[in-house]
Structures are given as C-alpha cells and as structure tokens.
Motif scaffolding. Structure first.
Motif, PDB file in Angstrom:
ATOM      1  N   GLY A  84       0.795  -1.214   0.000  1.00 52.46           N
ATOM      2  CA  GLY A  84       0.000   0.000   0.000  1.00 52.46           C
ATOM      3  C   GLY A  84       0.828   1.264   0.000  1.00 52.46           C
ATOM      4  N   HIS A  85       2.141   1.146   0.224  1.00 55.99           N
ATOM      5  CA  HIS A  85       3.011   2.304   0.200  1.00 55.99           C
ATOM      6  C   HIS A  85       3.270   2.735  -1.238  1.00 55.99           C
ATOM      7  N   ALA A  86       3.311   4.048  -1.464  1.00 58.71           N
ATOM      8  CA  ALA A  86       3.642   4.545  -2.793  1.00 58.71           C
ATOM      9  C   ALA A  86       5.140   4.380  -3.044  1.00 58.71           C
ATOM     10  N   HIS A  87       5.946   5.053  -2.228  1.00 60.07           N
ATOM     11  CA  HIS A  87       7.408   4.936  -2.292  1.00 60.07           C
ATOM     12  C   HIS A  87       7.989   5.630  -1.068  1.00 60.07           C
ATOM     13  N   PRO A  88       8.943   5.023  -0.382  1.00 57.87           N
ATOM     14  CA  PRO A  88       9.501   3.684  -0.625  1.00 57.87           C
ATOM     15  C   PRO A  88       8.561   2.588  -0.135  1.00 57.87           C
ATOM     16  N   LYS A  89       8.635   1.429  -0.738  1.00 61.08           N
ATOM     17  CA  LYS A  89       7.755   0.328  -0.368  1.00 61.08           C
ATOM     18  C   LYS A  89       8.364  -0.468   0.784  1.00 61.08           C
ATOM     19  N   ARG A  90       8.308   0.130   1.952  1.00 60.82           N
ATOM     20  CA  ARG A  90       8.817  -0.522   3.166  1.00 60.82           C
ATOM     21  C   ARG A  90       8.185   0.150   4.366  1.00 60.82           C
ATOM     22  N   HIS A  91       8.310  -0.500   5.497  1.00 53.83           N
ATOM     23  CA  HIS A  91       7.860   0.112   6.740  1.00 53.83           C
ATOM     24  C   HIS A  91       8.865   1.174   7.184  1.00 53.83           C
ATOM     25  N   GLY A  92       8.386   2.137   7.944  1.00 54.11           N
ATOM     26  CA  GLY A  92       9.260   3.196   8.415  1.00 54.11           C
ATOM     27  C   GLY A  92      10.168   2.749   9.543  1.00 54.11           C
ATOM     28  N   GLN A  93      11.234   3.485   9.735  1.00 47.66           N
ATOM     29  CA  GLN A  93      12.157   3.256  10.845  1.00 47.66           C
ATOM     30  C   GLN A  93      11.929   4.341  11.901  1.00 47.66           C
ATOM     31  N   PRO A  94      11.971   3.978  13.186  1.00 45.75           N
ATOM     32  CA  PRO A  94      11.718   4.964  14.238  1.00 45.75           C
ATOM     33  C   PRO A  94      12.585   6.213  14.118  1.00 45.75           C
ATOM     34  N   LEU A 146       1.194   5.853   2.061  1.00 43.27           N
ATOM     35  CA  LEU A 146       0.308   4.726   2.360  1.00 43.27           C
ATOM     36  C   LEU A 146      -1.138   5.185   2.436  1.00 43.27           C
ATOM     37  N   ARG A 147      -1.982   4.564   1.664  1.00 45.91           N
ATOM     38  CA  ARG A 147      -3.416   4.844   1.717  1.00 45.91           C
ATOM     39  C   ARG A 147      -4.131   3.502   1.682  1.00 45.91           C
ATOM     40  N   ALA A 148      -4.245   2.898   2.854  1.00 42.17           N
ATOM     41  CA  ALA A 148      -4.843   1.570   2.942  1.00 42.17           C
ATOM     42  C   ALA A 148      -5.685   1.483   4.191  1.00 42.17           C
ATOM     43  N   PRO A 149      -6.768   0.705   4.178  1.00 37.43           N
ATOM     44  CA  PRO A 149      -7.629   0.570   5.359  1.00 37.43           C
ATOM     45  C   PRO A 149      -6.885   0.131   6.604  1.00 37.43           C
ATOM     46  N   ALA A 150      -5.793  -0.638   6.436  1.00 35.41           N
ATOM     47  CA  ALA A 150      -5.067  -1.158   7.595  1.00 35.41           C
ATOM     48  C   ALA A 150      -3.901  -0.251   7.979  1.00 35.41           C
ATOM     49  N   ALA A 151      -3.926   1.012   7.525  1.00 36.77           N
ATOM     50  CA  ALA A 151      -2.814   1.920   7.857  1.00 36.77           C
ATOM     51  C   ALA A 151      -2.773   2.164   9.347  1.00 36.77           C
ATOM     52  N   ILE A 152      -1.758   1.664  10.001  1.00 39.44           N
ATOM     53  CA  ILE A 152      -1.675   1.766  11.454  1.00 39.44           C
ATOM     54  C   ILE A 152      -0.278   2.144  11.862  1.00 39.44           C
ATOM     55  N   GLN A 153      -0.171   2.655  13.065  1.00 39.34           N
ATOM     56  CA  GLN A 153       1.155   2.961  13.609  1.00 39.34           C
ATOM     57  C   GLN A 153       1.433   2.022  14.776  1.00 39.34           C
TER      58      GLN A 153
END
Length: 251
Positions: A207-217, A244-251
C-alpha cells in the motif's frame, strides 16, 4: 527553536518511536526525561543513552504526568514535549464474539487520547512560564497515526482521530503563550507494537507509494527535530507514511 540546553519530555519513550526520539534529542544536547511504564523501561534498548532520566509514568494518571513534567523542569526549561505513549487495538466493531467491549474502547481512548491531552495541558502549563527562545516558549509534538485518518480499526483509529482533531484548536489556544502544537501521523513503522500484531492486522508494504517498506523509528525522530526547529510549523498534521493509503494503515 534550539534543542541544546532545553529539557525534553517524551512519553512512551522507552521503546519504538519514543525511544528513537528520546535518543535523538539527547544526542542533540537536550536534557531528556522518558515517561513510561516500568515494564517498558526494563525492556528499553541495550544501547539506550545513559544520560536520559526515567520517571515511572502511566499517562492515564494525572499525578504521574505532573511528576514527569516536574522532573523535566528540574533539569532545564521544559520546551519540548513529544507524546508517544499509546496502546493498540485492532479488534472489529462487530467481532466473532459480538460488539467491541465498552471497557476496551475506554482503555484505548484513555491512553491514546486522554493521556495525550493530559500531557499537553500539563506541558503547556509549565511552558507558559518560560522566557521565549527565538519567539517560542515551547513546542508539543503529538504522535497520532495514519489510522486516525484512514483506518479499519474503530477503537484505535478513533482514538488517534481524536488527537488529530484537537491539533488546530490546541495550537490556536496556546498561540498567545507562544507555544506551538503539531501532530505527526505515522503509518506502519518497525516498532514493538507493530511486531506484536498479526500480519493481517499490519498489512503488507504494497500500500506504500514509495519507498515500499515500513518506516524506521529514527525517521520519525528526524521529523520531530525538524518540527521543533522550524518556527512556521504549527497547528497542523503531518503524515509520515510513504504515501500509504490503505484501510489497515496503522502505527
């Protein structure tokens, strides 16, 4: 506003986004107080900065928040506060066992929203006594979540939406005291909270546009520093989610 020489308070600062933020602020010369639960402090990263002061804190208890603010004031003028304390809940409104329990909703709201508001209020009360530095008496950075903007979770998403919702009002009210208020809404970051969730709850990086990865703290910590240092950032919400634009967008 300069970070060096200030006191900084980070709630939920013993792990994840809070720990990265506390470490970055300490490295830049702030006297940092971490306000977190004892069990979280015991599991803090092994390389945690030894100069950071710890105050046992449950943000749902006003007396704990007051003690943490006072501890920070005792080190230097308290000018920076970051509210990272939070709990997650990814249950459905109507789950397999019926409707979400009212006590569950109350718990999530108490920590994520009421705890944030309590910290904001106590911090502003302390900051209002500061002499202005480069025009500011202080900056409060509230950490919400992309889930507060588009989420499939009612309890968690609702609690973070509430934080988003008070950002402009708090900034307008505190403007006369030269205190800025900003909110960061991170997407999916590599934190212990996310690691404890199921793969289905977290979702994929697709669901990420770019970069396609999870964020780092550390990437959130970097944005916190910029918010503190940039006087034109006030009363708004910054998404930090790689598009990210997805229903499961969570932190």
């Amino acid at each position: 506003m300069k970070i060096a020489g200030c006191a900084a308070l980070v709630t939920g600062g013993a792990s994840g986004l809070g720990a990265a933020t506390a470490q970055r602020l300490a490295a830049m010369g702030a006297s940092v107080v971490v306000a977190d639960l004892p069990q979280a402090w015991e599991q803090r990263p092994p390389d945690f900065d030894g100069s950071i002061t710890y105050v046992p804190t449950d943000v749902t208890r006003e007396v704990d928040v007051v003690a943490a603010v006072q501890a920070a004031q005792g080190l230097a003028p308290l000018r920076i506060v970051v509210t990272c304390a939070g709990v997650s809940h990814q249950g459905r409104l109507l789950g397999s066992r019926g409707p979400v329990a009212a006590e569950t909703v109350s718990r999530v709201m108490d920590v994520n929203f009421t705890g944030t508001v309590t910290t904001l209020g106590q911090a502003a009360f302390a900051m209002a006594e500061n002499e202005p530095q480069e025009g500011d008496r202080g900056v409060v950075v509230m950490v919400a979540s992309a889930a507060g903007l588009d989420s499939a979770s009612v309890a968690y998403g609702g609690s973070k939406a509430a934080v988003v919702g008070i950002t402009a009002a708090a900034a307008r009210e505190l403007a006369s005291r030269a205190i800025r208020v900003m909110t960061i809404a991170p997407g999916i970051f590599e934190t212990p909270m996310v690691a404890a969730m199921s793969e289905g709850a977290v979702g994929s990086v697709g669901g990420h546009a770019h970069p396609k990865r999870h964020g780092q703290p550390e990437e959130l910590a970097s944005l916190v520093v910029h918010v503190v240092e940039n006087p034109m950032l006030n009363g708004d919400v910054i998404r930090l989610d790689a598009g990210l634009r997805a229903p499961a967008a969570i932190q």
